[in-house]
Design a protein around this motif. Structure first.
Motif, PDB file in Angstrom:
ATOM      1  N   TYR A  32     -82.446 -73.552 133.019  1.00  0.00           N
ATOM      2  CA  TYR A  32     -81.763 -73.773 131.939  1.00  0.00           C
ATOM      3  C   TYR A  32     -80.477 -72.926 132.028  1.00  0.00           C
ATOM      4  O   TYR A  32     -79.313 -73.398 131.455  1.00  0.00           O
ATOM      5  N   ASP A  33     -80.081 -72.081 133.006  1.00  0.00           N
ATOM      6  CA  ASP A  33     -78.866 -71.623 133.139  1.00  0.00           C
ATOM      7  C   ASP A  33     -77.751 -72.682 133.492  1.00  0.00           C
ATOM      8  O   ASP A  33     -76.715 -72.745 132.851  1.00  0.00           O
ATOM      9  N   PRO A  34     -78.038 -73.582 134.578  1.00  0.00           N
ATOM     10  CA  PRO A  34     -76.986 -74.641 134.799  1.00  0.00           C
ATOM     11  C   PRO A  34     -76.601 -75.303 133.608  1.00  0.00           C
ATOM     12  O   PRO A  34     -75.532 -76.002 133.719  1.00  0.00           O
ATOM     13  N   LEU A  35     -77.642 -75.664 132.856  1.00  0.00           N
ATOM     14  CA  LEU A  35     -77.215 -76.344 131.581  1.00  0.00           C
ATOM     15  C   LEU A  35     -76.497 -75.747 130.636  1.00  0.00           C
ATOM     16  O   LEU A  35     -75.378 -76.282 130.152  1.00  0.00           O
ATOM     17  N   GLY A  36     -76.620 -74.270 130.468  1.00  0.00           N
ATOM     18  CA  GLY A  36     -75.737 -73.651 129.532  1.00  0.00           C
ATOM     19  C   GLY A  36     -74.415 -73.415 130.249  1.00  0.00           C
ATOM     20  O   GLY A  36     -73.515 -73.609 129.316  1.00  0.00           O
ATOM     21  N   ILE A  37     -74.296 -73.617 131.286  1.00  0.00           N
ATOM     22  CA  ILE A  37     -72.833 -73.376 132.077  1.00  0.00           C
ATOM     23  C   ILE A  37     -72.127 -74.793 131.953  1.00  0.00           C
ATOM     24  O   ILE A  37     -71.025 -74.766 131.617  1.00  0.00           O
ATOM     25  N   ALA A  38     -73.073 -75.845 132.203  1.00  0.00           N
ATOM     26  CA  ALA A  38     -72.251 -77.112 132.211  1.00  0.00           C
ATOM     27  C   ALA A  38     -71.892 -77.330 130.871  1.00  0.00           C
ATOM     28  O   ALA A  38     -70.785 -77.995 130.621  1.00  0.00           O
ATOM     29  N   PHE A  39     -72.935 -77.192 129.987  1.00  0.00           N
ATOM     30  CA  PHE A  39     -72.283 -77.389 128.336  1.00  0.00           C
ATOM     31  C   PHE A  39     -71.022 -76.537 128.024  1.00  0.00           C
ATOM     32  O   PHE A  39     -70.222 -77.264 127.580  1.00  0.00           O
ATOM     33  N   TYR A  40     -70.986 -75.172 128.448  1.00  0.00           N
ATOM     34  CA  TYR A  40     -70.107 -74.407 128.113  1.00  0.00           C
ATOM     35  C   TYR A  40     -68.581 -74.867 128.518  1.00  0.00           C
ATOM     36  O   TYR A  40     -67.687 -75.202 128.005  1.00  0.00           O
ATOM     37  N   ASN A  41     -68.567 -75.550 129.921  1.00  0.00           N
ATOM     38  CA  ASN A  41     -67.547 -76.006 130.522  1.00  0.00           C
ATOM     39  C   ASN A  41     -66.931 -77.369 130.000  1.00  0.00           C
ATOM     40  O   ASN A  41     -65.967 -77.404 129.870  1.00  0.00           O
ATOM     41  N   GLU A  42     -67.983 -78.053 129.609  1.00  0.00           N
ATOM     42  CA  GLU A  42     -67.473 -79.588 129.080  1.00  0.00           C
ATOM     43  C   GLU A  42     -66.980 -79.432 127.679  1.00  0.00           C
ATOM     44  O   GLU A  42     -65.980 -79.780 127.365  1.00  0.00           O
ATOM     45  N   ALA A  43     -67.738 -78.465 126.935  1.00  0.00           N
ATOM     46  CA  ALA A  43     -67.080 -78.155 125.587  1.00  0.00           C
ATOM     47  C   ALA A  43     -65.790 -77.711 125.495  1.00  0.00           C
ATOM     48  O   ALA A  43     -64.767 -78.167 124.797  1.00  0.00           O
ATOM     49  N   LYS A  44     -65.535 -76.754 126.411  1.00  0.00           N
ATOM     50  CA  LYS A  44     -64.145 -75.916 126.578  1.00  0.00           C
ATOM     51  C   LYS A  44     -63.172 -77.288 127.025  1.00  0.00           C
ATOM     52  O   LYS A  44     -61.901 -77.099 126.565  1.00  0.00           O
TER      53      LYS A  44
END
Length: 365
Positions: free
Chosen positions: A156-168
């Motif tokens: 799940y860490d790659p998902l959390g990071i990708a979500f963060y970056n896309e939301a930003k």
């Protein structure tokens, strides 16, 4: 089914983390496909589906994958069905030149190693998470987002990071990305809950496996956290983010795959599958993908015409380029082995029932 004609045996492996294969919907779907192929009797071989049980243990995953690959009758591998064990054993199948098709793991790293023998039938995890971020910002309209991330680099860490970056990127940088520490891994979520509640988010995104998510969701609601929840799965056998009676708004879930209950292409399959495996009806996720990946492997064996894993892999590679008609639609892979144009659906859970909203790609137009 017995090999009454004494045909040469071609073995297809199925990777699971336990010894009770019929607990897995995907295995049942694969078994059905193999039984149907043997009943048709149009192959010069008899197909056997062999359980490769890694017991969620890295050392054992290496042992059982090597044992399977050393069997000259073994021509292809289905799974394993979780990302950590897939990472642990993937290089073994690559070294032995064995085709590997998966129906559940979404870890981005599985298709980023340059291996040409690995293929999957779901949306790659980081692409999936970016779609979820768009759902949060563009569809739900969230402004104050918190991410809860279990920190597992293979899940799940790659998902959390990708979500963060896309939301930003979309102009809505999350207020917090909480990564699991030791207390969280011991299921002590007091610090997490207080940190999230103090920020008063209007949306909480869970990049966490379903069972700890279920606990965290309840604890957040008990502390009167009112933000809507967005989860990474929709079709678990329990509505894991719903806190009945305390949710100000029903939680959202996304599902990375084709919903066998809803897809017109799955209706006939659903009927025969339900009759043969009625115990699976409480948790039908990934049945179409399990059936399709097995039939794709079987078709590759048929086209190869020999019990030879190199020939089988070559046929799968060709099908991945030209297309294979499955329950989930036309199956094609990109150069890394990821499914082209995967299905992702959005749901809400109300009173323990999952309500389908629609395909994410349509909702985000």
């Amino acid at each position: 089914m017995e090999n009454k004609k004494n045909k040469p045996v071609a073995k297809i492996g199925f990777g699971l983390p336990y010894h009770t294969p019929h607990d897995a919907t995907g295995y049942c779907a694969a078994e059905l496909a193999v039984l149907e192929a043997n009943e048709r009797d149009d192959l010069p071989f008899f197909l056997e589906l062999e359980l490769v049980n890694d017991e969620r243990n890295v050392d054992r995953a290496l042992v059982v994958s090597k044992e399977f690959c050393e069997d000259p009758a073994a021509v292809g591998m289905l799974g394993p069905l979780n990302s950590p064990m897939s990472h642990a054993s993937q290089h073994v199948y690559h070294q032995h030149g064995m085709a590997q098709i998966s129906s559940e793991p979404i870890s981005p790293g599985l298709t980023e190693k340059g291996y040409k023998n690995y293929f999957r039938l779901l949306c790659k995890g980081d692409v999936y998470a970016r779609l979820q971020a768009r759902v949060a910002v563009e569809y739900i309209g969230a402004k104050r987002i918190v991410i809860i991330n279990d920190g597992d680099p293979n899940r799940y860490d790659p998902l959390g990071i990708a979500f963060y970056n896309e939301a930003k990127r979309l102009g809505c940088e999350p207020l917090l990305m909480w990564k699991f520490g030791e207390s969280d891994r011991q299921l002590n979520f007091d610090l997490l809950v207080e940190a999230v509640k103090s920020l008063n988010p209007d949306l909480v995104y869970f990049a966490v496996y379903w069972n700890p998510s279920h606990i965290i969701a309840h604890q957040l609601r008990y502390k009167r956290c009112s933000g809507v929840f967005l989860g990474t799965d929709a079709l678990k056998h329990i509505p894991y983010l719903e806190v009945y009676g305390l949710d100000p708004e029903p939680p959202y879930h996304t599902f990375n795959g084709v919903d066998v209950r809803l897809a017109p292409s799955c209706r006939e399959f659903f009927k025969k599958f339900a009759v043969r495996y009625p115990h699976t009806l409480v948790n039908l996720q990934y049945a179409p993908e399990g059936y399709d990946m097995t039939n794709m492997m079987i078709e590759a064996i048929r086209r190869a015409g020999v019990i030879d894993r190199t020939a089988v892999l070559h046929e799968i590679q060709k099908m991945g380029q030209n297309g294979f008609d499955g329950l989930i639609g036309k199956i094609r892979f990109d150069e890394n082995g990821d499914l082209i144009d995967p299905e992702v659906g959005l749901y809400r859970c109300v009173e323990s029932l999952r309500h389908y909203i629609g395909p994410v790609k349509e909702l985000l137009k």
